[in-house]
Design a protein around this motif. Structure first.
Motif, PDB file in Angstrom:
ATOM      1  N   LEU A  25       0.853  -1.190   0.000  1.00 40.49           N
ATOM      2  CA  LEU A  25       0.000   0.000   0.000  1.00 40.49           C
ATOM      3  C   LEU A  25       0.891   1.242   0.000  1.00 40.49           C
ATOM      4  O   LEU A  25       1.265   1.773   1.050  1.00 40.49           O
ATOM      5  CB  LEU A  25      -0.930  -0.008   1.217  1.00 40.49           C
ATOM      6  N   THR A  26       1.238   1.682  -1.191  1.00 43.09           N
ATOM      7  CA  THR A  26       2.079   2.870  -1.328  1.00 43.09           C
ATOM      8  C   THR A  26       1.239   4.124  -1.099  1.00 43.09           C
ATOM      9  O   THR A  26       0.007   4.091  -1.200  1.00 43.09           O
ATOM     10  CB  THR A  26       2.703   2.902  -2.724  1.00 43.09           C
ATOM     11  N   PRO A  27       1.885   5.247  -0.782  1.00 45.49           N
ATOM     12  CA  PRO A  27       1.116   6.494  -0.606  1.00 45.49           C
ATOM     13  C   PRO A  27       0.342   6.885  -1.868  1.00 45.49           C
ATOM     14  O   PRO A  27      -0.756   7.444  -1.769  1.00 45.49           O
ATOM     15  CB  PRO A  27       2.199   7.524  -0.256  1.00 45.49           C
ATOM     16  N   GLU A  28       0.899   6.609  -3.051  1.00 45.03           N
ATOM     17  CA  GLU A  28       0.188   6.945  -4.284  1.00 45.03           C
ATOM     18  C   GLU A  28      -1.090   6.130  -4.423  1.00 45.03           C
ATOM     19  O   GLU A  28      -2.154   6.668  -4.788  1.00 45.03           O
ATOM     20  CB  GLU A  28       1.103   6.709  -5.496  1.00 45.03           C
ATOM     21  N   LEU A  29      -1.016   4.804  -4.147  1.00 46.23           N
ATOM     22  CA  LEU A  29      -2.215   3.970  -4.226  1.00 46.23           C
ATOM     23  C   LEU A  29      -3.257   4.392  -3.198  1.00 46.23           C
ATOM     24  O   LEU A  29      -4.456   4.470  -3.501  1.00 46.23           O
ATOM     25  CB  LEU A  29      -1.852   2.494  -4.016  1.00 46.23           C
ATOM     26  N   ASP A  30      -2.832   4.678  -1.983  1.00 50.49           N
ATOM     27  CA  ASP A  30      -3.772   5.091  -0.942  1.00 50.49           C
ATOM     28  C   ASP A  30      -4.436   6.416  -1.307  1.00 50.49           C
ATOM     29  O   ASP A  30      -5.648   6.601  -1.094  1.00 50.49           O
ATOM     30  CB  ASP A  30      -3.033   5.202   0.389  1.00 50.49           C
ATOM     31  N   ILE A  56     -14.344   5.491   4.330  1.00 47.65           N
ATOM     32  CA  ILE A  56     -13.370   5.631   3.245  1.00 47.65           C
ATOM     33  C   ILE A  56     -12.016   5.072   3.668  1.00 47.65           C
ATOM     34  O   ILE A  56     -11.350   4.371   2.893  1.00 47.65           O
ATOM     35  CB  ILE A  56     -13.259   7.120   2.832  1.00 47.65           C
ATOM     36  N   HIS A  57     -11.608   5.350   4.894  1.00 47.97           N
ATOM     37  CA  HIS A  57     -10.327   4.810   5.378  1.00 47.97           C
ATOM     38  C   HIS A  57     -10.374   3.284   5.454  1.00 47.97           C
ATOM     39  O   HIS A  57      -9.355   2.623   5.196  1.00 47.97           O
ATOM     40  CB  HIS A  57     -10.019   5.418   6.752  1.00 47.97           C
ATOM     41  N   HIS A  58     -11.535   2.720   5.775  1.00 46.26           N
ATOM     42  CA  HIS A  58     -11.666   1.265   5.884  1.00 46.26           C
ATOM     43  C   HIS A  58     -11.676   0.595   4.506  1.00 46.26           C
ATOM     44  O   HIS A  58     -11.147  -0.517   4.337  1.00 46.26           O
ATOM     45  CB  HIS A  58     -12.953   0.930   6.645  1.00 46.26           C
ATOM     46  N   LEU A  59     -12.281   1.246   3.495  1.00 41.79           N
ATOM     47  CA  LEU A  59     -12.408   0.651   2.168  1.00 41.79           C
ATOM     48  C   LEU A  59     -11.245   0.980   1.241  1.00 41.79           C
ATOM     49  O   LEU A  59     -11.128   0.372   0.167  1.00 41.79           O
ATOM     50  CB  LEU A  59     -13.717   1.119   1.506  1.00 41.79           C
ATOM     51  N   ALA A  60     -10.408   1.931   1.590  1.00 39.08           N
ATOM     52  CA  ALA A  60      -9.327   2.355   0.696  1.00 39.08           C
ATOM     53  C   ALA A  60      -8.365   1.224   0.354  1.00 39.08           C
ATOM     54  O   ALA A  60      -7.968   1.093  -0.830  1.00 39.08           O
ATOM     55  CB  ALA A  60      -8.571   3.528   1.316  1.00 39.08           C
ATOM     56  N   PRO A  61      -7.930   0.332   1.282  1.00 37.30           N
ATOM     57  CA  PRO A  61      -7.026  -0.756   0.856  1.00 37.30           C
ATOM     58  C   PRO A  61      -7.638  -1.685  -0.180  1.00 37.30           C
ATOM     59  O   PRO A  61      -6.931  -2.166  -1.066  1.00 37.30           O
ATOM     60  CB  PRO A  61      -6.743  -1.492   2.175  1.00 37.30           C
ATOM     61  N   ALA A  62      -8.956  -1.933  -0.107  1.00 39.25           N
ATOM     62  CA  ALA A  62      -9.583  -2.799  -1.107  1.00 39.25           C
ATOM     63  C   ALA A  62      -9.574  -2.141  -2.484  1.00 39.25           C
ATOM     64  O   ALA A  62      -9.284  -2.789  -3.508  1.00 39.25           O
ATOM     65  CB  ALA A  62     -11.014  -3.131  -0.688  1.00 39.25           C
ATOM     66  N   VAL A  63      -9.882  -0.845  -2.554  1.00 41.36           N
ATOM     67  CA  VAL A  63      -9.819  -0.138  -3.844  1.00 41.36           C
ATOM     68  C   VAL A  63      -8.379  -0.080  -4.340  1.00 41.36           C
ATOM     69  O   VAL A  63      -8.113  -0.187  -5.549  1.00 41.36           O
ATOM     70  CB  VAL A  63     -10.427   1.269  -3.698  1.00 41.36           C
ATOM     71  N   ALA A  64      -7.417   0.083  -3.424  1.00 39.51           N
ATOM     72  CA  ALA A  64      -6.013   0.086  -3.833  1.00 39.51           C
ATOM     73  C   ALA A  64      -5.606  -1.250  -4.439  1.00 39.51           C
ATOM     74  O   ALA A  64      -4.756  -1.298  -5.339  1.00 39.51           O
ATOM     75  CB  ALA A  64      -5.128   0.411  -2.620  1.00 39.51           C
TER      76      ALA A  64
END
Length: 327
Positions: free
Chosen positions: A192-197, A221-229
């Motif tokens: 999980l790079t800063p760009e992907l997050d 949004i913070h909880h779902l962001a790794p899945a979208v990444a």
């Protein structure tokens, strides 16, 4: 009228116990006070009966005692034709719900009697275990093939063979109290790079512009962001992710975050294959023996090295043997 119906439906949905399901049918169960028939799930959810047979069984079960249920009588009551009704009756007879046999009346007249049982499996149990039901007059059955009067009186009446016990019924739908399987975890990116997050957070925050139902909180949004990444890491285009999450939404949408979790997990695309995976496999190399020209007879023959053909080699061997013998 539409406003009254919508208000009544909203009030009835609010009185449904427990949380409403996010998909599938929602049952509004109102108690009956008159004109109702109790139907078991073993019939309503029977895995081997067609819907026509189940519906016809419910229709027959709701009729009062003595009602005519022949094919022509049912055709007059139902919209199905005689062929479909006859096929449905054969299905019910094969699974024990319907039984037809011949009965001899006084005066040597033979009629066909029809018996419908709402629980065929319970009918085969011992009397102590069978549910108490209203007594039904048991006619004296006779064989289906009628004999002449003189022979019928001379021979004892034969009873029809007992039907085979119905297979145990396994409901396809689990009961509401059954434990639910655990939900699969949200996908996680490899790194999980800063760009992907940052890109995943921007995509989730922008969903409300395309679908107002997805006005998410910062915690969601913070909880779902790794899945979208994870989708972005697998080279999924942002427009593709947005359409996958917002198209064909259920109405009304009561739990948008649960829907996003389900779609991000269930519809996750696989990683793109590499160039080495897409390369065609190399064909096995075939070694072809070249042609040579014989030094003696100029005949063509296959050999990896130049020299003489087989016939000339044999001739040379014979000449050498003859020379050794002469010596």
């Amino acid at each position: 009228m539409d406003t009254q119906q919508n208000t009544a439906l909203t009030r009835a949905l609010a009185e449904v116990p427990g949380p409403l399901p996010t998909s599938g049918v929602i049952h509004i169960t109102l108690p009956h006070t008159d004109r109702f028939t109790v139907v078991g799930n073993h019939l309503a959810q029977h895995p081997d009966l067609s819907c026509t047979a189940v519906g016809l069984a419910v229709r027959i079960q709701s009729l009062p005692q003595g009602t005519e249920v022949s094919i022509k009588a049912l055709t007059a009551r139902c919209q199905e034709g005689e062929r479909r009704i006859a096929a449905a009756l054969r299905e019910l007879e094969a699974h024990g719900y319907l039984q037809r046999f011949r009965h001899r009346l006084p005066g040597q007249k033979v009629i066909t009697r029809t018996v419908f049982c709402n629980q065929p499996a319970a009918l085969l149990r011992p009397r102590s275990q069978a549910p108490v039901a209203a007594p039904v007059p048991a006619p004296v059955p006779v064989p289906v093939t009628a004999q002449p009067p003189a022979q019928t009186q001379a021979q004892p009446q034969a009873h029809p063979p007992e039907p085979a016990p119905a297979p145990p019924f396994v409901p396809l739908v689990p009961p509401p109290t059954a434990p639910k399987p655990p939900r699969p975890p949200l996908p996680e990116p490899g790194t999980l790079t800063p760009e992907l997050d940052r890109a995943a957070t921007a995509l989730l925050s922008d969903l409300r512009r395309h679908a107002p139902e997805f006005t998410l909180s910062e915690g969601d949004i913070h909880h779902l962001a790794p899945a979208v990444a994870t989708w972005l890491e697998r080279d999924a285009h942002p427009d593709t992710i947005r359409r996958t999450l917002t198209d064909d939404l259920p109405q009304p949408l009561r739990h948008p975050v649960k829907l996003l979790k389900h779609r991000l997990t269930a519809l996750l695309p696989p990683p793109l294959p590499g160039a080495c995976d897409l390369a065609a496999p190399a064909r096995p190399r075939v070694v072809v023996t070249p042609f040579q020209t014989c030094d003696d007879c100029d005949r063509a023959f296959r050999s990896p090295d130049p020299g003489h053909c087989r016939d000339c080699r044999e001739t040379r061997e014979h000449r050498g043997e003859d020379a050794r013998v002469a010596a």
